[in-house]
Design an enzyme around this catalytic site. Structure first.
Site, PDB file in Angstrom:
ATOM      1  N   LYS A   7       0.822  -1.212   0.000  1.00 50.98           N
ATOM      2  CA  LYS A   7       0.000   0.000   0.000  1.00 50.98           C
ATOM      3  C   LYS A   7       0.853   1.258   0.000  1.00 50.98           C
ATOM      4  O   LYS A   7       0.491   2.245  -0.632  1.00 50.98           O
ATOM      5  CB  LYS A   7      -0.944   0.024   1.212  1.00 50.98           C
ATOM      6  CG  LYS A   7      -2.093  -0.958   1.095  1.00 50.98           C
ATOM      7  CD  LYS A   7      -3.163  -0.640   2.131  1.00 50.98           C
ATOM      8  CE  LYS A   7      -4.288  -1.652   2.088  1.00 50.98           C
ATOM      9  NZ  LYS A   7      -5.273  -1.413   3.140  1.00 50.98           N
ATOM     10  N   LYS A  27      -5.047 -11.094  -6.404  1.00 49.03           N
ATOM     11  CA  LYS A  27      -6.261 -11.372  -5.621  1.00 49.03           C
ATOM     12  C   LYS A  27      -7.330 -10.329  -5.958  1.00 49.03           C
ATOM     13  O   LYS A  27      -7.011  -9.190  -6.314  1.00 49.03           O
ATOM     14  CB  LYS A  27      -5.956 -11.368  -4.120  1.00 49.03           C
ATOM     15  CG  LYS A  27      -5.608 -10.016  -3.544  1.00 49.03           C
ATOM     16  CD  LYS A  27      -5.620 -10.036  -2.013  1.00 49.03           C
ATOM     17  CE  LYS A  27      -5.390  -8.602  -1.518  1.00 49.03           C
ATOM     18  NZ  LYS A  27      -5.498  -8.407  -0.094  1.00 49.03           N
ATOM     19  N   LYS A  32     -10.579  -4.306  -3.945  1.00 53.39           N
ATOM     20  CA  LYS A  32     -11.267  -3.076  -4.355  1.00 53.39           C
ATOM     21  C   LYS A  32     -10.333  -2.126  -5.089  1.00 53.39           C
ATOM     22  O   LYS A  32     -10.771  -1.261  -5.818  1.00 53.39           O
ATOM     23  CB  LYS A  32     -11.921  -2.389  -3.151  1.00 53.39           C
ATOM     24  CG  LYS A  32     -11.015  -2.244  -1.962  1.00 53.39           C
ATOM     25  CD  LYS A  32     -11.775  -2.517  -0.682  1.00 53.39           C
ATOM     26  CE  LYS A  32     -10.806  -2.934   0.428  1.00 53.39           C
ATOM     27  NZ  LYS A  32     -11.428  -3.655   1.504  1.00 53.39           N
TER      28      LYS A  32
HETATM   29  P1  TYM Z   1     -10.164  -6.446   4.301  1.00 52.87           P
HETATM   30  O1  TYM Z   1     -11.211  -5.441   4.586  1.00 52.87           O
HETATM   31  O2  TYM Z   1      -9.146  -6.139   3.266  1.00 52.87           O
HETATM   32  O3  TYM Z   1     -10.800  -7.825   3.908  1.00 52.87           O
HETATM   33  C1  TYM Z   1     -11.864  -8.410   4.660  1.00 52.87           C
HETATM   34  C2  TYM Z   1     -11.773  -9.920   4.623  1.00 52.87           C
HETATM   35  O4  TYM Z   1     -11.885 -10.404   3.282  1.00 52.87           O
HETATM   36  C3  TYM Z   1     -10.800 -11.271   2.988  1.00 52.87           C
HETATM   37  N1  TYM Z   1     -10.433 -11.101   1.552  1.00 52.87           N
HETATM   38  C4  TYM Z   1     -10.332 -12.114   0.671  1.00 52.87           C
HETATM   39  N2  TYM Z   1     -10.514 -13.439   0.782  1.00 52.87           N
HETATM   40  C5  TYM Z   1     -10.369 -14.197  -0.328  1.00 52.87           C
HETATM   41  N3  TYM Z   1     -10.041 -13.690  -1.548  1.00 52.87           N
HETATM   42  C6  TYM Z   1      -9.847 -12.357  -1.705  1.00 52.87           C
HETATM   43  N4  TYM Z   1      -9.558 -11.886  -2.905  1.00 52.87           N
HETATM   44  C7  TYM Z   1      -9.984 -11.510  -0.567  1.00 52.87           C
HETATM   45  N5  TYM Z   1      -9.879 -10.162  -0.365  1.00 52.87           N
HETATM   46  C8  TYM Z   1     -10.161  -9.932   0.927  1.00 52.87           C
HETATM   47  C9  TYM Z   1      -9.683 -10.818   3.911  1.00 52.87           C
HETATM   48  O5  TYM Z   1      -8.749 -11.835   4.147  1.00 52.87           O
HETATM   49  C10 TYM Z   1     -10.435 -10.449   5.162  1.00 52.87           C
HETATM   50  O6  TYM Z   1     -10.671 -11.583   5.971  1.00 52.87           O
HETATM   51  N6  TYM Z   1      -7.068  -5.689   8.064  1.00 52.87           N
HETATM   52  C11 TYM Z   1      -8.327  -6.307   7.727  1.00 52.87           C
HETATM   53  C12 TYM Z   1      -9.501  -5.770   8.506  1.00 52.87           C
HETATM   54  C13 TYM Z   1      -9.336  -5.891   9.995  1.00 52.87           C
HETATM   55  C14 TYM Z   1      -9.434  -7.088  10.743  1.00 52.87           C
HETATM   56  C15 TYM Z   1      -9.209  -6.709  12.086  1.00 52.87           C
HETATM   57  C16 TYM Z   1      -9.673  -8.424  10.410  1.00 52.87           C
HETATM   58  C17 TYM Z   1      -9.077  -4.883  10.850  1.00 52.87           C
HETATM   59  N7  TYM Z   1      -8.995  -5.375  12.110  1.00 52.87           N
HETATM   60  C18 TYM Z   1      -9.220  -7.645  13.103  1.00 52.87           C
HETATM   61  C19 TYM Z   1      -9.692  -9.358  11.449  1.00 52.87           C
HETATM   62  C20 TYM Z   1      -9.457  -8.978  12.785  1.00 52.87           C
HETATM   63  C21 TYM Z   1      -8.590  -6.007   6.253  1.00 52.87           C
HETATM   64  O7  TYM Z   1      -8.144  -5.016   5.714  1.00 52.87           O
HETATM   65  O8  TYM Z   1      -9.432  -6.832   5.647  1.00 52.87           O
END
Ligand code: TYM
Length: 332
Positions: free
Chosen positions: A112, A195, A198
């Site tokens: 990022k 992957k 967004k």
């Molecule tokens: P985020 O918002 O990027 O993604 C949310 C969840 O979706 C999963 N994910 C995917 N799984 C499969 N294929 C994909 N292409 C794909 N893209 C996203 C991610 O693995 C995630 O589970 N940092 C985290 C948010 C967060 C969080 C937390 C999660 C903040 N605090 C505490 C768990 C516990 C994030 O940016 O996820």
């Protein structure tokens, strides 16, 4: 009951299929066995430039999609991160036991910040994984259901929990990432080696829960495949076809090997049509229900306020133990 906690950033108007199949489906299943906490990490969403009105809107949209996707607010605790101030408070303490080099090794930060330009990236983006560790450790969960890309962040949370416990006495449960095999990584339809995300280069690579089903079907039918004609699973040589098989398998519950047999001698067009049909059938009711929930934002906000009050009971108890253990003078 053992506990789980997870969250998804409110950084787009809609969740995409990777969020849904990689995370939300998994969350919904955990509710039977676990005391589950799900939240919307809005503090994380401001680590990159954002628009305030849009953030408020996206926070509600994300919450509505959790509920429409199957999060049961009676059984589980659903809340917005910024409504529970203990997240930011614990993050500060954890920042102070995290090495600078340790934070600099986080691959998501590297990706990022490279995109933003090293100088433009915020300190918040740098310390993002530490806030995520605070999110997790406040609730003392055994499990953190996430997609594969969040594995490294959950590892950091484990390391920080162990380090804190070692220095200041047993305080935190050491959590584990719960990563299901199916759907753990959904790829971009146009660039099937990246992957689904967004921040994709073209919107055509994305399947969004809230898009018009016609748009979704069209994007799947235009997915990039390869010059070969045989339906086979091979991540290296046939990433596009493999991604379609993986999506269909995750949604239908049919193992990939069985699907490959079924499509023997048939064309890519057949596979794409079936994937489009299965995806649309799965997400259409979620889309409809989300739009209904968004019609009554007062009720949605009330549900979230109730969730935050419930979450604070647990969060405040952990933070209090942390403050005692690090030696802060308490006001009584
Ligand atoms: P985020 O918002 O990027 O993604 C949310 C969840 O979706 C999963 N994910 C995917 N799984 C499969 N294929 C994909 N292409 C794909 N893209 C996203 C991610 O693995 C995630 O589970 N940092 C985290 C948010 C967060 C969080 C937390 C999660 C903040 N605090 C505490 C768990 C516990 C994030 O940016 O996820």
């Amino acid at each position: 009951r053992p506990r789980v906690l997870s969250g998804m950033q409110p950084s787009a108007d809609s969740l995409h299929l990777g969020n849904y199949l990689g995370a939300l489906v998994n969350w919904v299943k955990t509710q039977d066995e676990y005391d589950a906490f799900f939240f919307i990490p809005d503090l994380h969403a401001i680590t990159v430039p954002h628009d305030p009105a849009q953030l408020r809107e996206r926070t509600r949209r994300t919450a509505a999609q959790y509920i429409a996707g199957g999060i049961d607010v009676e059984r589980s605790t659903l809340f917005v991160q910024s409504q529970v101030p203990e997240h930011a408070q614990l993050a500060w303490v954890l920042n102070c036991i995290t090495g600078f080099g340790e934070a600099a090794r986080m691959t998501q930060f590297k990706d990022k910040s490279a995109k933003a330009g090293q100088e433009a990236a915020s300190v918040g983006l740098f310390t993002y994984p530490v806030l995520m560790a605070a999110d997790i450790l406040l609730y003392q969960p055994q499990g953190v259901p996430v997609g594969d890309d969040q594995r490294q962040h959950v590892e950091l949370a484990r390391d920080l929990a162990q380090r804190f416990n070692h220095r200041f006495g047993e305080t935190f449960t050491v959590p584990e990432a719960l990563i299901q095999k199916e759907g753990a990584r959904i790829y971009d339809l146009q660039e099937p080696t990246s992957k689904m995300s967004k921040s994709a280069s073209s919107p055509n690579g994305l399947i969004n829960i809230l898009d018009d089903p016609k748009v979704t079907a069209k994007r799947i039918k235009s997915a990039v495949t390869d010059a070969d004609t045989r339906v086979a699973y091979d991540r290296q040589a046939k990433p596009g076809v493999s991604n379609l098989l993986e999506i269909l398998s995750t949604i239908s519950g049919t193992p990939v090997a069985r699907l490959v047999e079924e499509y023997e001698g048939r064309m890519y067009g057949h596979l794409k049509a079936d994937v489009a049909e299965a995806v649309v059938a799965r997400i259409r009711p979620i889309r409809d229900r989300t739009l209904e929930l968004l019609d009554d934002t007062a009720e949605l906000d009330r549900l979230l306020a109730h969730g935050a009050a419930k979450a604070r009971e647990t969060a405040a108890a952990t933070l209090s133990a942390v403050y005692d253990n690090v030696g802060f003078l308490r006001s009584g």
